[in-house]
Enzyme design. Structure first.
Site, PDB file in Angstrom:
ATOM      1  N   LYS A 101       0.869  -1.168   0.000  1.00  9.51           N
ATOM      2  CA  LYS A 101       0.000   0.000   0.000  1.00  9.51           C
ATOM      3  C   LYS A 101       0.909   1.221   0.000  1.00  9.51           C
ATOM      4  O   LYS A 101       1.640   1.471   0.956  1.00  9.51           O
ATOM      5  CB  LYS A 101      -0.925   0.029   1.210  1.00  9.51           C
ATOM      6  CG  LYS A 101      -1.841   1.259   1.201  1.00  9.51           C
ATOM      7  CD  LYS A 101      -2.584   1.447   2.498  1.00  9.51           C
ATOM      8  CE  LYS A 101      -3.266   2.815   2.481  1.00  9.51           C
ATOM      9  NZ  LYS A 101      -3.890   3.145   3.778  1.00  9.51           N
ATOM     10  N   ASN A 211      -9.347   1.813   9.428  1.00 10.40           N
ATOM     11  CA  ASN A 211      -8.600   1.508  10.649  1.00 10.40           C
ATOM     12  C   ASN A 211      -9.226   2.172  11.865  1.00 10.40           C
ATOM     13  O   ASN A 211      -9.743   1.535  12.763  1.00 10.40           O
ATOM     14  CB  ASN A 211      -7.147   1.955  10.481  1.00 10.40           C
ATOM     15  CG  ASN A 211      -6.232   1.527  11.618  1.00 10.40           C
ATOM     16  OD1 ASN A 211      -5.022   1.528  11.488  1.00 10.40           O
ATOM     17  ND2 ASN A 211      -6.764   1.160  12.773  1.00 10.40           N
TER      18      ASN A 211
END
Length: 262
Positions: A101, A211
């Site tokens: 990522k 998250n």
């Protein structure tokens, strides 16, 4: 719950369309429980130079491996091409993985990507054998440049990282989906509620990554489970073909046969 229409970023088939970050959880045990409750098969892990040298950092990497999910290393916190590329190379050494990522941050307040540096770093890393998941904006031209640089997945933001604002530019996200129908698109950042994740999936996106909304919830495990359910519900709704919105009301009960009273 039956999972719908598997997708395969970079040829890796995944049952779950939810990806979770691993920072800010109250404890490692709660992190592990949350990942399990969510059904996520991919977690992101940020690798920083300092943590790689510490014993507690090594213990954390061991925990992530023990959870039994696929690791997506993250260049979080990188503000230059050189820093992002170096961090990516370190991550490949630690995890032995080609997935990455890629973040190249351009603004410290909004954490908006530096799209110019992002494209440059994506090209360097793709040429070096990485399979890049770029954290980007919903800009169509930037998306095209990232695909030309070798990316086969795009990760546009919903809103600023950790903001919990949801989808700030639905028009832009819908246009991105329409312009790149065959490219896996994963909404990354800014989702605060399961309804935000469901909305992204209803637009036809292939997955979501989040998250803070789980890690900072009062009950992270319950919230992770809720997000997992929302992602599946949103995907099922998209596949079912939602009704188009109307400007005026339309009666659901037919008026034919209604009694006429005088």
């Amino acid at each position: 719950m039956t999972r719908l229409s598997n997708f395969a970023p970079y040829g890796v088939a995944l049952r779950s369309r939810l990806m979770l970050g691993t920072s800010q959880y109250p404890s490692p045990a709660i992190l592990a429980e949350a990942v399990s409750a969510s059904g996520a098969e991919v977690v992101t892990v940020s690798l920083r130079r300092e943590s790689a040298r510490l014993k507690e950092g090594q213990d954390f990497w061991r925990l992530i491996r023990d959870i039994g999910v696929r690791v997506l290393p993250n260049t979080a916190g990188c503000y230059s091409v050189k820093e992002a590329v170096t961090t990516a190379q370190m991550a490949r050494e630690v995890f032995g993985a080609s997935w990455l990522k890629l973040e190249v941050i351009g603004d410290a307040d909004t954490l908006q990507p530096d799209v110019f540096g992002l494209v440059e770093a994506a090209r360097i890393l793709s040429d070096d054998g990485f399979e890049v998941f770029p954290y980007t904006t919903e800009d169509l031209v930037v998306a095209e440049r990232l695909l030309e640089a070798g990316c086969k997945v795009l990760m546009p933001w919903g809103s600023p990282i950790g903001s919990g604002q949801g989808l700030n530019n639905v028009f832009g996200l819908r246009a991105l989906r329409a312009h790149f129908p065959d490219t896996p698109l994963i909404v990354d950042a800014g989702l605060g509620l399961p309804s935000h994740a469901a909305a992204a999936m209803e637009l036809g996106f292939d997955g979501v990554l989040l998250n803070t909304a789980v890690a900072k919830a009062g009950d992270p495990v319950a919230m992770a489970r809720a997000f997992g359910q929302a992602v599946e519900a949103g995907r099922a709704a998209f596949l079912a073909g939602p009704m188009p919105p109307r400007d005026m009301a339309a009666p659901s009960t037919p008026v034919i046969g209604k009694a006429i009273l005088s």
